[in-house]
Design a protein around this motif. Structure first.
Motif, PDB file in Angstrom:
ATOM      1  N   LEU A   1       4.393  -1.891   1.273  1.00 42.71           N
ATOM      2  CA  LEU A   1       4.090  -1.379  -0.586  1.00 42.71           C
ATOM      3  C   LEU A   1       4.943  -2.343  -1.266  1.00 42.71           C
ATOM      4  CD1 LEU A   1       5.235   2.338  -0.604  1.00 42.71           C
ATOM      5  CD2 LEU A   1       3.670   1.185  -1.462  1.00 42.71           C
TER       6      LEU A   1
ATOM      7  N   LEU B   1       2.735  -5.112  -1.619  1.00 45.74           N
ATOM      8  CA  LEU B   1       1.102  -4.645  -3.012  1.00 45.74           C
ATOM      9  C   LEU B   1       0.448  -5.732  -3.647  1.00 45.74           C
ATOM     10  CD1 LEU B   1       0.520  -0.621  -2.410  1.00 45.74           C
ATOM     11  CD2 LEU B   1      -1.300  -2.523  -1.397  1.00 45.74           C
TER      12      LEU B   1
ATOM     13  N   TYR C   1       0.617  -8.991   1.208  1.00 52.81           N
ATOM     14  CA  TYR C   1      -0.035  -7.851   1.489  1.00 52.81           C
ATOM     15  C   TYR C   1      -0.539  -7.487   2.725  1.00 52.81           C
ATOM     16  CZ  TYR C   1      -2.094  -3.354   1.789  1.00 52.81           C
ATOM     17  OH  TYR C   1      -2.943  -2.450   1.999  1.00 52.81           O
TER      18      TYR C   1
ATOM     19  N   GLU D   1      -2.509   2.481  -0.331  1.00 54.79           N
ATOM     20  CA  GLU D   1      -2.877   1.886  -1.768  1.00 54.79           C
ATOM     21  C   GLU D   1      -3.217   2.477  -3.034  1.00 54.79           C
ATOM     22  OE1 GLU D   1      -6.056   0.391   0.640  1.00 54.79           O
ATOM     23  OE2 GLU D   1      -4.364  -1.484   1.138  1.00 54.79           O
TER      24      GLU D   1
ATOM     25  N   PRO E   1      -0.303   2.801  -5.723  1.00 54.28           N
ATOM     26  CA  PRO E   1       0.574   2.188  -7.538  1.00 54.28           C
ATOM     27  C   PRO E   1      -0.132   3.096  -8.956  1.00 54.28           C
ATOM     28  CG  PRO E   1       0.073   0.895  -5.809  1.00 54.28           C
ATOM     29  CD  PRO E   1      -0.818   2.231  -5.165  1.00 54.28           C
TER      30      PRO E   1
ATOM     31  N   THR F   1       5.123   1.827  -6.004  1.00 54.05           N
ATOM     32  CA  THR F   1       5.062   0.511  -5.028  1.00 54.05           C
ATOM     33  C   THR F   1       6.813  -0.296  -5.253  1.00 54.05           C
ATOM     34  OG1 THR F   1       4.880  -1.307  -6.760  1.00 54.05           O
ATOM     35  CG2 THR F   1       2.907   0.489  -5.626  1.00 54.05           C
TER      36      THR F   1
END
Length: 433
Positions: A188, A191, A196, A217, A220, A263
């Motif tokens: 996280l 990301l 990542y 994912e 966000p 995130t």
């Protein structure tokens, strides 16, 4: 022999130090308005203080060595462990909640880039002894108000806020377990960045499925509370404290600065609850500020159980942003008043007058030599003086001096006993004594 400064370390010439003082002044004013008390600690600490609690990233950046007493030591890379070490043995005697702030110099051997050096100063504000969400809102509001004090608004800076308790609930609802959770936090945190990819592969190797990672994912995209309740209804209950914090910030009139961002994790190992970071609105710079709740750190370091939270705000990125936004002060004058003499016989009187004005708190300069009056006026202008006080034999005999305003050109004779009042009326600031 020519010796240069070390890479990643700064020299503060007067102009740069004036900027630093401007930034530090805003930090101190806001912290004091919030009832925080200033403290400091040593720049050199036991290495164990960091290897035990700061996390792998910071440990890998330490300036560490063995001192002459055979002790493993390190220059401080952050201030929170020092705070915990200091508060632990005295926590029972300190008034609660503890509100402390400091502006220490910190050291990390990092790769240099814009906004990142190997030393920096950092405003640290910590609130100890209060577990509720209002304390979280207080710390976030303080960080925002430093921005406001420096002339920055919601179009310039954004606070991105989350909560590790909520994130733990989200990861559980996704179906991640045990060691996968720590890896998911790391993923996280990275990301949208080049780092990542390795984090995602580590999650897969730990047994997470592509479907679970795909849900991770989507985080966000959750920017409002209603989306959280829709997409993760079971986990939303873990976000009650964060919801109350956001509500308090709204009541303070600061909601325009704040974005929900799931995130935000914070890389340090000791965070336990609310976490937040403050960025420039265009995301052209790295984080200006980061912090959160670390309820277990005092117990781990000082053996005292007490809830706590705080943040660190670095001066390097903040100064870059202020420069980009045209919010840095111009060059400051070194003197407000310049005392000029006409003849060598005026020197004793000038020295006495200069010392008297300095005793009154004015910034005063004079010429060490005996140049022509015109050259003294040029020197006064070069030093940024607003006023020139001219001393001559005839004026002294009448008990007067001549005051010339270099801004509007006005000039008049003033009785010497009235000079202080004239300087104040002209806007010359008296430094506190």
């Amino acid at each position: 022999m020519s010796i240069q400064g070390l890479p990643g370390f700064r020299d503060f010439y007067p102009a740069e130090l004036a900027i630093r003082s401007h930034v530090f002044g805003a930090m101190r004013r806001v912290a004091l308005r919030y009832g925080f008390e200033e403290y400091d600690g040593p720049p050199l600490e036991s290495l164990e203080l960091y290897t035990q609690k700061s996390g792998d990233e910071i440990v890998g950046q330490l300036y560490s060595f063995v001192d002459k007493g055979g002790r493993d030591v390190a220059l401080r890379p952050e201030m929170t462990p020092t705070l915990a070490r200091m508060v632990g043995p005295k926590v029972a005697a300190l008034k609660k909640p503890i509100r402390w702030f400091s502006i220490p110099q910190l050291f990390r051997y990092e790769r240099q880039q814009r906004g990142r050096l190997r030393e920096h100063f950092q405003l640290n504000c910590d609130l100890i002894g209060e577990a509720g969400p209002l304390a979280d809102a207080e710390i976030v509001a303080l960080s925002i108000d430093v921005m406001r004090e420096l002339g920055l608004g919601p179009a310039d800076v954004r606070v991105r806020i989350s909560d590790r308790r909520l994130l733990t609930g989200l990861l559980s609802e996704i179906g991640l377990i045990d060691g996968q959770v720590a890896l998911a936090f790391q993923a996280l945190d990275k990301l949208g960045r080049s780092e990542y990819g390795p984090r995602r592969r580590a999650l897969l190797a730990a047994g997470a499925t592509d479907a679970q990672i795909a849900r991770l994912e989507t985080l966000p995209g959750i920017r409002v509370w209603a989306d959280l309740e829709r997409d993760f209804p079971a986990a939303a209950g873990h976000g009650q404290a964060l919801a109350e914090t956001l509500g308090a910030l709204t009541a303070m009139g600061l909601a325009d600065f704040v974005d929900l961002d799931l995130t935000i994790v914070r890389g340090l190992a000791y965070y336990t609850g609310t976490v937040f970071e403050l960025f420039d609105a265009e995301r052209t710079l790295r984080a200006i500020c980061g912090g959160g709740r670390y309820d277990g750190l005092l117990e781990a370091i000082g053996g005292v159980r007490a809830p706590a939270l705080g943040f660190g705000m670095g001066d390097v990125v903040l100064t870059e942003l202020l420069r980009d936004r045209g919010r840095l002060p111009g060059p400051a004058p070194s003197a407000d008043v310049f005392v000029a003499l006409i003849s060598a016989d005026d020197r004793p009187f000038v020295l006495g007058l200069v010392h008297t004005l300095r005793d009154q708190g004015f910034r005063v300069e004079y010429s060490f030599g005996e140049p022509a009056l015109g050259k003294q006026f040029k020197q006064a202008d070069a030093r940024g003086a607003r006023l020139v006080v001219v001393v001559g034999p005839d004026d002294r005999s009448r008990g007067e001096v001549v005051v010339k305003d270099l801004v509007d050109g006005a000039q008049r004779s003033v009785p010497t006993p009235e000079l202080v009042g004239v300087l104040i009326a002209k806007g010359c600031r008296q430094l506190s004594r």
